[in-house]
Design an enzyme around this catalytic site. Structure first.
Site, PDB file in Angstrom:
ATOM      1  N   SER A 212      -1.814  -2.519   5.423  1.00  0.00           N
ATOM      2  CA  SER A 212      -2.754  -1.471   5.030  1.00  0.00           C
ATOM      3  C   SER A 212      -2.173  -0.082   5.329  1.00  0.00           C
ATOM      4  O   SER A 212      -1.114   0.252   4.817  1.00  0.00           O
ATOM      5  CB  SER A 212      -4.098  -1.705   5.734  1.00  0.00           C
ATOM      6  OG  SER A 212      -5.127  -0.992   5.119  1.00  0.00           O
ATOM      7  N   ASP A 410      -7.700  -7.040  -4.021  1.00  0.00           N
ATOM      8  CA  ASP A 410      -7.804  -6.355  -2.732  1.00  0.00           C
ATOM      9  C   ASP A 410      -8.756  -5.167  -2.885  1.00  0.00           C
ATOM     10  O   ASP A 410      -8.513  -4.281  -3.700  1.00  0.00           O
ATOM     11  CB  ASP A 410      -6.418  -5.868  -2.307  1.00  0.00           C
ATOM     12  CG  ASP A 410      -6.380  -5.243  -0.924  1.00  0.00           C
ATOM     13  OD1 ASP A 410      -7.401  -4.674  -0.493  1.00  0.00           O
ATOM     14  OD2 ASP A 410      -5.325  -5.315  -0.280  1.00  0.00           O
ATOM     15  N   HIS A 438      -8.551  -8.404   1.372  1.00  0.00           N
ATOM     16  CA  HIS A 438      -7.561  -7.407   1.761  1.00  0.00           C
ATOM     17  C   HIS A 438      -6.423  -8.107   2.488  1.00  0.00           C
ATOM     18  O   HIS A 438      -6.660  -8.853   3.436  1.00  0.00           O
ATOM     19  CB  HIS A 438      -8.253  -6.395   2.682  1.00  0.00           C
ATOM     20  CG  HIS A 438      -7.391  -5.249   3.101  1.00  0.00           C
ATOM     21  ND1 HIS A 438      -6.470  -4.656   2.284  1.00  0.00           N
ATOM     22  CD2 HIS A 438      -7.327  -4.566   4.278  1.00  0.00           C
ATOM     23  CE1 HIS A 438      -5.879  -3.655   2.918  1.00  0.00           C
ATOM     24  NE2 HIS A 438      -6.375  -3.592   4.129  1.00  0.00           N
TER      25      HIS A 438
END
Length: 472
Positions: A212, A410, A438
């Site tokens: 991320s 995602d 995610h």
């Protein structure tokens, strides 16, 4: 919704059961960094209950253009290699604002056993975060109110209140953290910290895994120090060439896709709370729930806080980060449709970093501080320091292959961002995970994860498309 962190799923799951600096710093400043690059780390026990881990602190300059000035310390944690060691692998679980120390404690199996055998697994709290000169802005009671405040104002009075919170937050950060720290918590300086860390760990080149926001940090490091990378995996990628507003727009679209995927899956479950199992009917019922919470908060049997529209939105989106969270979201929606928002509140608390004792981690405060330095073009109109716009393409020319992983549905870092980052990099390799949720890599045994492990251990990059849908 802010950039996500990998440990969100862990929080919700609990409800269910030696070289100088290169890059942009002046040469004279780089010459003064030898003491930082030459430091040796002293690892000690992280304390009772954490005997498997070792902790230490890394010294870095607050301002890399003034290495002789104020010094800060970066808290680090590691799991020693279980087999024949290659070196260290540095992890960042996301954010900005996420604690890497807590992240590794909560995700001891963040990388596979085969990777753990060959590397010391290392993580850290970036500057401004957790145990590393943390940014602080508001009291716990103020944070309770802030997280309940209306983010979708319907009147001038509500808009005034929202602006008031923005001013109060910025002023609180200035008062409790000071302009000097706030000016130097950006991703650019965190990337330079990682290079000092690499040298202190005794590694000639860095092995790195970022999830991320950790992909943004990794990409910035790659652009500054492309020749100092051994292997780098960026899972759930951001596009460094996007502005803050562009990222938010992409994320809004990503969450819409994730909500519809959740609804379709929900219709197959016995405990699905939607009576009319069509997307149109389900969307309308969700919208009606948000409108109801906007008019009058849902009841909460946990404590005296109000379950407002903002709390419900936060909880729903937070639960979409992983398909593993979908059962608890079905439970929370079932209760919320009956007027009980207790479970919604608990999910939102996990996302917002609220602890059982009512205190907060500094995740949200650090997130705001880092974002406003990195993206001053974003919604930071009252911020006490001026950031440096850091939006540009990342080339990392001369680097070894860098593996970028994107998940097709995602919500937080939509798949197209991974495609863009891989295309920007001079030696980017894109791996696609056709799935919901995610992030792709979780230390398991899928074909994609085996490809990533092989790359980390051997530095031989996987071939795009090496895993078929049946193998993932």
């Amino acid at each position: 919704m802010r950039r996500s962190i990998k440990i969100i799923s862990s929080a919700i799951a609990g409800l269910i059961a030696a070289t100088g600096l290169t890059g942009t710093a002046p040469a004279a400043a780089a010459d003064k960094l030898g003491g930082y690059y030459g430091q040796r780390l002293t690892w000690t026990s992280c304390g009772k209950g954490f005997e498997a881990f070792e902790c230490t602190k890394l010294k870095v300059p607050l301002d890399y253009t003034n290495p002789s000035g104020k010094q800060i310390k970066i808290t680090m944690i590691r799991l020693p290699a279980t087999g024949k060691k290659i070196g260290s692998i540095v992890l960042n679980f996301g954010g900005p604002g996420g604690s890497g120390v807590d992240g590794l404690i909560l995700n001891k199996s963040a990388v596979s056993a085969s990777v753990r055998a060959r590397f010391d697994v290392v993580s850290f709290d970036p500057r401004g975060v957790g145990r590393s000169s943390p940014v602080r802005c508001l009291s716990p009671l103020d944070l309770d109110a802030f997280h309940s405040a209306d983010r979708t104002p319907d009147s001038k009075a509500e808009l005034k209140q929202l602006k008031g919170w923005a001013k109060r937050f910025a002023k609180g950060c200035e008062t409790h953290s000071g302009k000097q720290l706030l000016k130097h918590v950006g991703t650019g300086e965190a990337a330079r910290d990682m290079d000092v860390m690499r040298a202190a760990l005794g590694d000639r080149r860095l092995t790195y895994f970022g999830w991320s926001y950790g992909t943004y940090l990794g990409a910035r490091y790659a652009d500054l120090f492309p020749m100092r990378i051994r292997a780098m995996v960026l899972d759930g990628a951001e596009d460094p060439n996007q502005t803050g507003e562009e990222f938010v727009r992409a994320q809004v679209a990503g969450f819409q896709v994730a909500r519809e995927s959740f609804l379709r899956d929900c219709f197959k479950a016995k405990d699905c709370p939607f009576k009319k199992q069509t997307l149109t009917a389900a969307r309308k019922r969700l919208d009606a729930l948000l409108s109801r919470a906007d008019r009058a908060p849902l009841r909460n049997t946990h404590d005296g806080r109000q379950v407002t529209e903002t709390v419900v939105r936060t909880a729903v989106d937070a639960a979409l980060y992983s398909k593993n969270n979908w059962p608890v979201l079905r439970q929370a929606l079932t209760a919320a449709f009956k007027g009980d928002g207790t479970l919604m509140l608990r999910i939102a608390d996990g996302y917002n970093g609220r602890l059982p004792n009512g205190l907060y981690t500094n995740m949200l405060e650090a997130h705001r501080a880092i974002s406003c330095v990195d993206h001053p073009e974003s919604a930071c109109p009252y911020w006490p320091v001026r950031g440096t716009r850091f939006t540009k393409k990342v080339r990392a020319k001369g680097s070894p292959p860098i593996v970028v992983v994107g998940t097709t549905r995602d919500p937080a870092t939509p798949y197209q961002l991974a495609r863009r980052l891989a295309a920007q990099l001079s030696n980017g390799v894109l791996l696609t995970n056709d799935a919901d949720g995610h992030l792709a890599y979780a230390g398991g045994a899928s074909c994609l994860e085996r490809q990533v492990d092989h790359y980390l251990i051997t530095t031989r990059a996987p071939r795009p498309g090496a895993c078929s849908a049946a193998q993932t």
